[in-house]
Write an enzyme that holds these catalytic residues in place. Structure first.
Site, PDB file in Angstrom:
ATOM      1  N   HIS A 129       0.840  -1.196   0.000  1.00  0.00           N
ATOM      2  CA  HIS A 129       0.000   0.000   0.000  1.00  0.00           C
ATOM      3  C   HIS A 129       0.880   1.253   0.000  1.00  0.00           C
ATOM      4  CE1 HIS A 129      -3.650   2.299   1.587  1.00  0.00           C
ATOM      5  NE2 HIS A 129      -2.660   3.167   1.718  1.00  0.00           N
ATOM      6  N   GLU A 130       1.835   1.301   0.932  1.00  0.00           N
ATOM      7  CA  GLU A 130       2.692   2.483   1.027  1.00  0.00           C
ATOM      8  C   GLU A 130       3.670   2.566  -0.144  1.00  0.00           C
ATOM      9  OE1 GLU A 130       1.706   4.723   2.904  1.00  0.00           O
ATOM     10  OE2 GLU A 130       0.356   3.450   4.073  1.00  0.00           O
ATOM     11  N   HIS A 148       2.005   4.184  -3.025  1.00  0.00           N
ATOM     12  CA  HIS A 148       2.029   5.647  -2.901  1.00  0.00           C
ATOM     13  C   HIS A 148       3.391   6.196  -3.330  1.00  0.00           C
ATOM     14  CE1 HIS A 148      -1.830   6.312  -1.021  1.00  0.00           C
ATOM     15  NE2 HIS A 148      -1.547   5.519   0.005  1.00  0.00           N
TER      16      HIS A 148
END
Length: 183
Positions: free
Chosen positions: A89-90, A93
């Protein structure tokens, strides 16, 4: 959708690790996700990694600091989910931000969802469902007309200094009712 690209870590192995070894596993997972992202964006800088995030958030891509922040309490309580879900998820980003047009996109917008699905083989989810009580204790109890609210020490301090809080549901002011010792 393709199956997850990063290998699924063994839950028993993760549970058997001491804190230092589990954090090493987190760093290695970030490195593996970064290597995967470099297949798409070869000049992607390697993010630094910190376990210094507090509160209810599991992770954060912090572009000004040049890396990824993770919540050590939530990581200790959810090691497998962190490696399988939070790290990609990170890293998604991180990748989207570093693409040529990535600085103006919505955090969980089309580009981020595409990276989650097509690069990591995961269903994009903007939020987690971890139990955050240990990571963000809220022992100060406030009440409105419809329910009780738990405040952190910081928010309670602001309320004691005069900041007014209103329930988002019933729009009534929140009134301090005492401290919950078991919270």
């Amino acid at each position: 959708m393709t199956p997850p690209v990063l290998p699924d870590p063994d839950r028993q192995w993760l549970a058997s690790l001491d804190r230092g070894a589990s954090q090493d596993a987190l760093h290695e997972r970030v490195a593996a996700a970064w290597r995967l992202c470099r297949d798409v964006h070869p000049s992607l800088p390697r993010p630094r990694v910190w376990l210094d995030l507090r509160g209810k958030g599991a992770g954060q891509a912090h572009f000004e600091r040049g890396g990824l922040r993770f919540n050590p309490v939530l990581f200790d309580d959810n090691r497998h989910a962190f490696l399988v879900e939070v790290v990609p998820h990170e890293m998604a980003h991180w990748l989207v931000h570093h693409l040529s047009d990535g600085q103006g996109v919505a955090p969980h917008g089309h580009e981020w969802r595409t990276v989650m699905r097509e690069l990591f083989g995961l269903t994009p989810q903007a939020t987690h469902d971890f139990d955050t009580r240990r990571a963000s204790p809220a022992p100060y109890q406030y009440r409105c007309q419809c329910r009780e609210h738990g405040f952190t020490a910081r928010r309670h301090g602001l309320a004691r200094k005069g900041r007014q809080y209103v329930c988002r549901r019933c729009r009534q002011p929140l009134v301090y009712t005492g401290r919950c010792e078991s919270c």
